[in-house]
Design an enzyme around this catalytic site. Structure first.
Site, PDB file in Angstrom:
ATOM      1  N   LYS A   1       7.249   0.441   3.797  1.00 60.89           N
ATOM      2  CA  LYS A   1       6.529   0.662   2.539  1.00 60.89           C
ATOM      3  C   LYS A   1       7.535   0.648   1.408  1.00 60.89           C
ATOM      4  O   LYS A   1       8.711   0.980   1.610  1.00 60.89           O
ATOM      5  CB  LYS A   1       5.831   2.035   2.569  1.00 60.89           C
ATOM      6  CG  LYS A   1       4.695   2.139   1.590  1.00 60.89           C
ATOM      7  CD  LYS A   1       3.432   1.573   2.190  1.00 60.89           C
ATOM      8  CE  LYS A   1       2.212   1.796   1.358  1.00 60.89           C
ATOM      9  NZ  LYS A   1       0.996   1.571   2.157  1.00 60.89           N
TER      10      LYS A   1
HETATM   11  N1  GLU Z   1      -1.001  -1.339   1.494  1.00 62.57           N
HETATM   12  C1  GLU Z   1      -1.899  -1.614   2.560  1.00 62.57           C
HETATM   13  C2  GLU Z   1      -1.893  -0.514   3.589  1.00 62.57           C
HETATM   14  O1  GLU Z   1      -1.558   0.604   3.309  1.00 62.57           O
HETATM   15  C3  GLU Z   1      -1.701  -3.008   3.138  1.00 62.57           C
HETATM   16  C4  GLU Z   1      -0.384  -3.259   3.772  1.00 62.57           C
HETATM   17  C5  GLU Z   1      -0.183  -4.728   4.159  1.00 62.57           C
HETATM   18  O2  GLU Z   1      -1.079  -5.517   3.976  1.00 62.57           O
HETATM   19  O3  GLU Z   1       0.916  -5.020   4.634  1.00 62.57           O
HETATM   20  O4  GLU Z   1      -2.290  -0.700   4.718  1.00 62.57           O
END
Ligand code: GLU
Length: 426
Positions: free
Chosen positions: A116
């Site tokens: 993240k």
């Molecule tokens: N931000 C989204 C999540 O928390 C998507 C992450 C992604 O598509 O890699 O799952």
């Protein structure tokens, strides 16, 4: 665990949200009976990068922002996870979110790890030019650790397909290669997958439909309350309305609207594009976020931020299905209170996984430069999510644990198995 003891004195790292991710892990891992030294290895993030981002603002002044990228685990595949622009971003928050991405990938059984990123900023107060400069500088700063086989960012709170386009462009300019697989959630013209935009909300709606079958709740006419009206909240509400449910209240960070006879979602969304203040919308009454969370309804969707339902308001929650479209919306104390109630909880790592599942498809399509039809994408996504739902449900019945613990157990176990079979290097 040593890991906790070693890091407790770092206030930016050791935030309440990170503590929550650790406690959830500890609870699930105890049931898996993994050896303590392995548990510590699994929970420890592989790598945390913190960067300073000096930006020339539109008024000519220089401002320095702080950004992060945390790669929690890459045993199953390259890091995968969103990039968040929000004033509350800290190392601890990003690490908690990266950790949940690891379990989410494991639970979905897709070949991706957990990561993240985030920048502490308020994108609502920044111009497009400032956001572009910030994004490009961030990409240059984390360049050494991202890439299609390393770590693949995607949109999250405060970022969108335009942000991904800037990252893809900056990365490609720097390498000299057109690199579609470095990010997902891109605009379609640049290799974005069909269906990615609505994927998270569609997945949330699917898991709700699945849960509704388990408790014999007809979706036709079921009442729905949605907290959060960004990408996830909007598409969840839209798909549920399409399935016959009645959306009786919706809120965003400024407040909300209520109408017990139902609110038409597309016109409300159209209104929100022009005026973020939802309560100017015709034929609805104004409602506060606090009141909205205690409304009697069949389905409550949490699609805003973390820590929204806590020990202060959990006892007032009055729904049959509780769906976590956001990551970490329920505090540990609230979890216990909800468990006492007759509520079907769909945990975040299951409920909102449609986004990362279609991101996985986008990554595959990008690397092959071969693109699939929307129908194909929807079908494959549903299959992956249905399998994960059934597996979680079965384990929760067998082990007599809640859906959250069951989902975490499956996700953690898959990652642990991959780590054990890979072994240590060097
Ligand atoms: N931000 C989204 C999540 O928390 C998507 C992450 C992604 O598509 O890699 O799952």
């Amino acid at each position: 665990m040593n890991f906790e003891a070693d890091h407790r004195d770092n206030p930016e790292y050791f935030t309440p949200i990170y503590q929550m991710a650790l406690t959830q892990f500890n609870q699930a891992v105890k049931l898996l009976q993994l050896p303590e030294d392995c548990a510590e290895w699994i929970i420890s993030p592989d790598r945390c990068m913190m960067v300073s981002l000096p930006i020339r603002m539109d008024d000519g002044k220089l401002r320095t922002f702080y950004g992060y990228r945390v790669q929690h685990n890459s045993a199953l595949g390259p890091g995968k996870g969103g990039l968040r622009y929000h004033p509350s971003v800290t190392l601890g928050e990003v690490t908690a979110l990266a950790t949940w991405m690891t379990w989410k990938g494991g639970l979905m059984n897709i070949p991706l790890g957990g990561a993240k990123g985030g920048i502490r900023c308020n994108p609502k107060e920044m111009s497009k030019n400032e956001l572009e400069n910030l994004t490009r500088r961030y990409t240059a700063a984390i360049f050494p650790i991202i890439g299609p086989g390393k770590d693949v960012p995607a949109p999250d709170v405060g970022t969108d397909s335009q942000t991904m386009a800037w990252i893809m462009d900056t990365y490609s300019m720097q390498t000299g290669f057109h690199t579609m697989g470095v990010v997902t959630g891109k605009p379609e013209i640049m290799g974005g997958s069909l269906g990615r935009m609505e994927a998270t909300g569609l997945g949330v709606a699917h898991t709700i439909a699945h849960a509704a079958k388990k408790i014999n709740l007809p979706l036709e006419g079921a009442t729905v309350v949605v907290q959060g009206f960004g990408n996830v909240g909007y598409y969840t509400a839209k798909f549920l309305q399409g399935m016959g449910a009645k959306i009786i209240a919706v809120s965003n960070s400024l407040g909300g609207v209520h109408n017990k006879n139902g609110i038409p979602i597309d016109p409300l969304h159209q209104h929100a594009q022009e005026d973020r203040q939802l309560d100017n919308f015709p034929d609805t009454e104004k409602i506060t976020n606090a009141k909205l969370l205690s409304l009697k309804c069949d389905i409550l969707v949490l699609a805003a931020l973390e820590n929204q339902v806590t020990e202060k308001n959990a006892s007032k929650v009055n729904c049959k299905i509780y769906a976590e479209g956001a990551n970490g919306p329920t505090s540990l104390e609230a979890d216990k209170i909800l468990e006492e109630k007759d509520i079907f909880l769909i945990p975040d790592i299951l409920c909102n996984s449609g986004g990362v599942v279609v991101s996985y498809f986008e990554w595959v399509q990008g690397m092959q430069s071969f693109f699939w039809e929307t129908d194909d994408i929807y079908k494959r996504m549903e299959k992956i999510m249905n399998n994960a739902f059934e597996e979680t449900y079965t384990l929760s019945q067998q082990e007599k644990v809640g859906m959250r613990t069951a989902g975490l157990m499956i996700g953690i176990k898959r990652v642990a198995d991959a780590m054990m079979v890979r072994g240590l290097y060097p």
